[in-house]
Write a protein that holds these residues in place. Structure first.
Motif, short mmCIF file in Angstrom:
data_model
loop_
_atom_site.label_atom_id
_atom_site.label_comp_id
_atom_site.label_asym_id
_atom_site.label_seq_id
_atom_site.Cartn_x
_atom_site.Cartn_y
_atom_site.Cartn_z
N HIS A 166 0.85 -1.20 0.00
CA HIS A 166 0.00 0.00 0.00
C HIS A 166 0.89 1.25 0.00
O HIS A 166 1.97 1.25 0.58
N GLU A 192 0.59 5.28 1.02
CA GLU A 192 -0.23 6.29 1.68
C GLU A 192 0.40 7.66 1.44
O GLU A 192 1.62 7.79 1.49
N LEU A 193 -0.44 8.65 1.13
CA LEU A 193 0.03 10.03 0.97
C LEU A 193 -0.66 10.89 2.01
O LEU A 193 -1.88 10.99 2.03
N VAL A 194 0.15 11.51 2.87
CA VAL A 194 -0.40 12.30 3.98
C VAL A 194 0.00 13.77 3.77
O VAL A 194 1.20 14.09 3.80
N GLN A 208 9.42 5.82 4.61
CA GLN A 208 8.76 7.13 4.58
C GLN A 208 9.64 8.15 3.88
O GLN A 208 10.86 8.14 4.06
N LEU A 239 -5.61 12.93 -2.94
CA LEU A 239 -6.35 11.66 -2.93
C LEU A 239 -6.32 11.00 -4.31
O LEU A 239 -6.17 9.78 -4.42
N ARG A 255 -2.96 9.45 -4.80
CA ARG A 255 -2.85 8.20 -4.02
C ARG A 255 -3.59 7.05 -4.72
O ARG A 255 -3.06 5.94 -4.83
N THR A 256 -4.82 7.33 -5.18
CA THR A 256 -5.61 6.28 -5.84
C THR A 256 -4.89 5.77 -7.08
O THR A 256 -4.77 4.56 -7.30
N ASN A 280 -1.76 3.65 -6.12
CA ASN A 280 -2.09 2.32 -5.59
C ASN A 280 -2.63 1.39 -6.67
O ASN A 280 -2.34 0.19 -6.68
#
Length: 342
Positions: free
Chosen positions: A136, A138-140, A160, A175, A178-179, A182
Motif C-alpha cells: 500500500h 499512503e500520501l499524507v 517514509q 487523494l 494516491r488512488t 495504488n
C-alpha cells in the motif's frame, strides 16, 4: 574409497562424542558408550582407515581422535538425522515470536532467539526491499506543498519520504494521486516498478502531471534506489565460550569479520533462491578467510514460498549439527508464518 556402514557408524560416534565432551575420542570410550558390537581392535582398525581417508585426526597430545572438516562434512551430508524439536522448544519459539509488534521487533526477537537456542552467533537479514512487493502507498498532506509518502511492503517493511510539490495542491488532488499510485503499483514487486512509475506520469491528466512527476521521482528513490541491506547480529559473546580461534590463535579477526555487513550477508546466503534449502558451510568451505575456523548454518525465510531474507548461525566446527540445523529451519518457518499473517 567409500566407507562401509560400520566405519560410518564409528565416524558418527566420534563426532557425537567430541561435540558433547570436547575431548578427543579413543577406541575404548567408543566401545563403552556406543553399541557398535565389535572389538576395540576392530574399532582401532576402522579409526586408522578414517584417519588415512582424512575424516579424523590425532591431536599431538592425545591417544584419541577428533573429526576434521572433511569428517564433519560427511557427517552432515550422510549421517546426521535432523533432530526434531521438542514440543517445549516449539512452544518457546512460538511464544517468543508471537508477541512481536512490528517487523523490526520480529527481526530483533528472531536474532536473540536463535542465539539463545543454539548458543552461537546469530545473524538475521531484514527483509530485502529488492524481494518485496508494494502492499500500500499512503500520501499524507503535511502542508499545501508537501506530502508524506509512506510505502508499506508485503513483508511489513515501512519506508517514509517527504515529497516537495511544485505548487500548492488541494487534498482532493492528493487523494487522486494516491488512488492512481495504488492502482498502478499495488501488489507489484519493487524490482518491477520503474516502468510503472513512469507510466503514472505519462498517463496523468495535465493538471495533475507536475505533482505526479514530483511524487514519481521520490517513488523511484524509495522503491528502486535503496540498495543497502540491514542486518541484525546477536550472541557474539558465545564465541568466547565455543573455543573458536582463528589460525593465529586469536578471536579478533573473527570478530572484525563479523562487523562487516557485506561479510554477514555473504555468510547467510542472502541470494539463495529456495527458502527450504538449509546451507551448511564447514571450516575451509568458507570463502571468508578469517572465518575458516568456524561453521555456518543458514537458510532463507519469507511468507509462503517467497524468500525475502536470510538467517543463520556461526559457531565452532565442533557444533551440534543436527540440533542446530533443526533450530534454524524451525525459526525460519515460524518467521515466514508471521510475515504471511501480517
Amino acid at each position: 574409497m567409500s566407507l562401509d556402514d560400520r566405519k560410518l557408524d564409528v565416524l558418527r560416534a566420534i563426532v557425537q562424542d567430541y561435540v558433547s565432551t570436547q575431548e578427543p575420542v579413543g577406541s575404548k570410550a567408543l566401545v563403552e558408550r556406543h553399541h557398535l558390537r565389535v572389538s576395540p581392535a576392530t574399532i582401532r582398525n576402522d579409526m586408522a582407515v578414517l584417519e588415512d581417508e582424512g575424516y579424523i585426526r590425532q591431536p599431538h597430545t592425545s591417544a584419541g581422535r577428533v573429526p576434521t572438516d572433511r569428517g564433519y562434512r560427511l557427517f552432515v551430508d550422510k549421517l546426521s538425522r535432523i533432530k526434531p524439536l521438542s514440543p517445549a522448544e516449539r512452544r518457546a519459539i512460538e511464544r517468543f515470536l508471537i508477541g512481536a509488534v512490528d517487523l523490526d521487533d520480529v527481526v530483533h526477537r528472531t536474532v536473540r532467539l536463535l542465539a539463545q537456542l543454539t548458543r552461537q552467533v546469530a545473524v538475521v537479514q531484514f527483509p530485502s526491499l529488492s524481494r518485496s512487493s508494494v502492499r500500500h502507498l499512503e500520501l499524507v498532506p503535511v502542508s499545501t506543498t508537501r506530502i508524506m509518502l509512506v510505502m508499506i511492503a508485503d513483508t511489513g517493511r515501512v519506508e517514509q519520504r517527504l515529497v516537495e510539490l511544485p505548487a500548492p495542491t488541494p487534498e482532493t488532488d492528493v487523494l487522486r494521486l494516491r488512488t492512481a499510485a495504488n492502482e498502478k503499483l499495488g501488489g507489484q514487486r519493487l524490482v518491477d516498478t520503474p516502468p510503472l512509475v513512469q507510466d503514472l506520469v505519462d498517463e496523468s491528466e495535465p493538471g495533475l502531471r507536475p505533482a505526479m512527476g514530483a511524487l514519481a521521482s521520490v517513488l523511484l528513490e524509495t522503491l528502486v534506489e535503496r540498495t543497502e541491506e540491514r542486518i541484525a547480529l546477536a550472541g557474539t559473546a558465545n564465541l568466547t565460550r565455543g573455543g573458536i580461534l582463528d589460525f593465529q590463535g586469536s578471536l579478533r579477526p573473527i570478530l572484525e569479520a563479523l562487523e562487516e555487513e557485506v561479510v554477514l550477508l555473504k555468510l547467510i546466503g542472502s541470494a539463495e533462491p529456495d527458502t527450504a534449502t538449509t546451507r551448511v558451510l564447514i571450516g575451509d568451505e568458507n570463502e571468508i578467510e578469517h572465518l575458516r575456523a568456524t561453521s555456518v548454518i543458514s537458510t532463507g525465510y519469507g511468507p509462503g514460498s517467497t524468500v525475502v531474507g536470510g538467517m543463520g548461525v556461526l559457531g565452532p566446527t565442533r557444533m551440534d549439527y543436527p540440533g542446530t540445523i533443526a533450530t534454524v529451519s524451525a525459526v525460519a518457518r515460524y518467521v515466514g508464518e508471521i510475515l504471511a499473517q501480517n
